[in-house]
Design an enzyme around this catalytic site. Structure first.
Site, PDB file in Angstrom:
ATOM      1  N   ILE A 109       0.844  -1.187   0.000  1.00  0.00           N
ATOM      2  CA  ILE A 109       0.000   0.000   0.000  1.00  0.00           C
ATOM      3  C   ILE A 109       0.880   1.237   0.000  1.00  0.00           C
ATOM      4  CG2 ILE A 109      -1.839   1.239   1.208  1.00  0.00           C
ATOM      5  CD1 ILE A 109      -2.244  -1.532   2.716  1.00  0.00           C
ATOM      6  N   CYS A 110       0.606   2.160  -0.913  1.00  0.00           N
ATOM      7  CA  CYS A 110       1.323   3.426  -0.941  1.00  0.00           C
ATOM      8  C   CYS A 110       2.836   3.134  -1.052  1.00  0.00           C
ATOM      9  CB  CYS A 110       0.963   4.234   0.300  1.00  0.00           C
ATOM     10  SG  CYS A 110       1.408   5.981   0.269  1.00  0.00           S
ATOM     11  N   THR A 111       3.665   3.727  -0.214  1.00  0.00           N
ATOM     12  CA  THR A 111       5.112   3.494  -0.299  1.00  0.00           C
ATOM     13  C   THR A 111       5.527   2.153   0.274  1.00  0.00           C
ATOM     14  OG1 THR A 111       5.436   4.723   1.767  1.00  0.00           O
ATOM     15  CG2 THR A 111       5.690   5.944  -0.296  1.00  0.00           C
TER      16      THR A 111
END
Length: 225
Positions: free
Chosen positions: A98-100
């Site tokens: 998720i995300c970074t």
């Protein structure tokens, strides 16, 4: 279905708690928050969360969830986190970045030759790990699920539930949490935001971007060593 969430210092809490809210409602899903120790962990905005398992006693998982946040930059260059991520992913049926958090998957050697999504301000770094950057909000390549910014983890978790338990189970959870987003402004991506808002975001995160660039370069060198 055993689900292990990685819980590291300075995680962005909604990266974790968004998909957690979805997956914890799925019948038969057992969830652990895994950290090196059982000490409380503070998110990047100060919310404190408690691990339920450690690296030493974490169960093998069917679904590994790797959230993002500023703390990802430290995890990228910490052999404990990189090794644990790689070991857990090797046994998992599904791996979720998720995300970074996608960058930690990259540092663990999981994204070579695969399409992957990430937060728009970190997407450029994916290629350092041999990944093919994808601008999609949600990206699926084999058993690797990656998503863009913070709220996209909710979308991806619903998608994962649908794939595992069927559409009706996923739609029921979506209704239970009344997930029907209607943001007050258009502009949740750099493509749909005014130029001056994009620039404000870039200016506000310039220091973090530089820190992340150094961490990614170090992690990429370690991966290739």
């Amino acid at each position: 279905m055993q689900v292990n969430f990685l819980l590291f210092s300075a995680v962005t809490q909604l990266d974790l708690t968004g998909p957690y809210e979805v997956l914890a409602r799925a019948p038969g899903f057992e969830i652990d928050l895994v950290s090196p120790s059982m000490e409380p962990v503070r998110s990047d905005r100060g919310l404190t969360m408690l691990p339920t398992a450690t690296f030493d006693d974490a169960k093998p998982c069917d679904l590994l969830v790797v959230p993002g946040g500023p703390g990802t930059d430290d995890a990228l260059v910490d052999p404990r986190w990189v090794d644990f991520t790689a070991r857990q992913a090797a046994q998992a049926k599904f791996v979720f970045g998720i995300c970074t958090g996608s960058l930690l998957l990259g540092a663990a050697g999981l994204l070579r030759g695969r399409r992957a999504a990430c937060h728009w301000q970190a997407r450029e770094f994916l290629s350092e790990f041999g990944a093919i950057p994808d601008e999609s909000r949600m990206c699926v390549d084999g058993n690797i699920f990656t998503s863009g910014g913070v709220t996209s983890g909710i979308d991806m978790a619903i998608k994962v539930v649908a794939m595992i338990l069927g559409d009706d189970a996923a739609r029921q959870i979506q209704l239970q949490i009344e997930y029907d987003p209607e943001p007050p402004f258009a502009g949740g991506t750099p493509r749909t935001s005014p130029d001056h808002i994009v620039q404000r975001c870039l200016d506000a995160t310039r220091k973090r971007h530089a820190i992340r660039a150094q961490a990614v370069a170090q992690a990429a060198r370690a991966l290739d060593a």
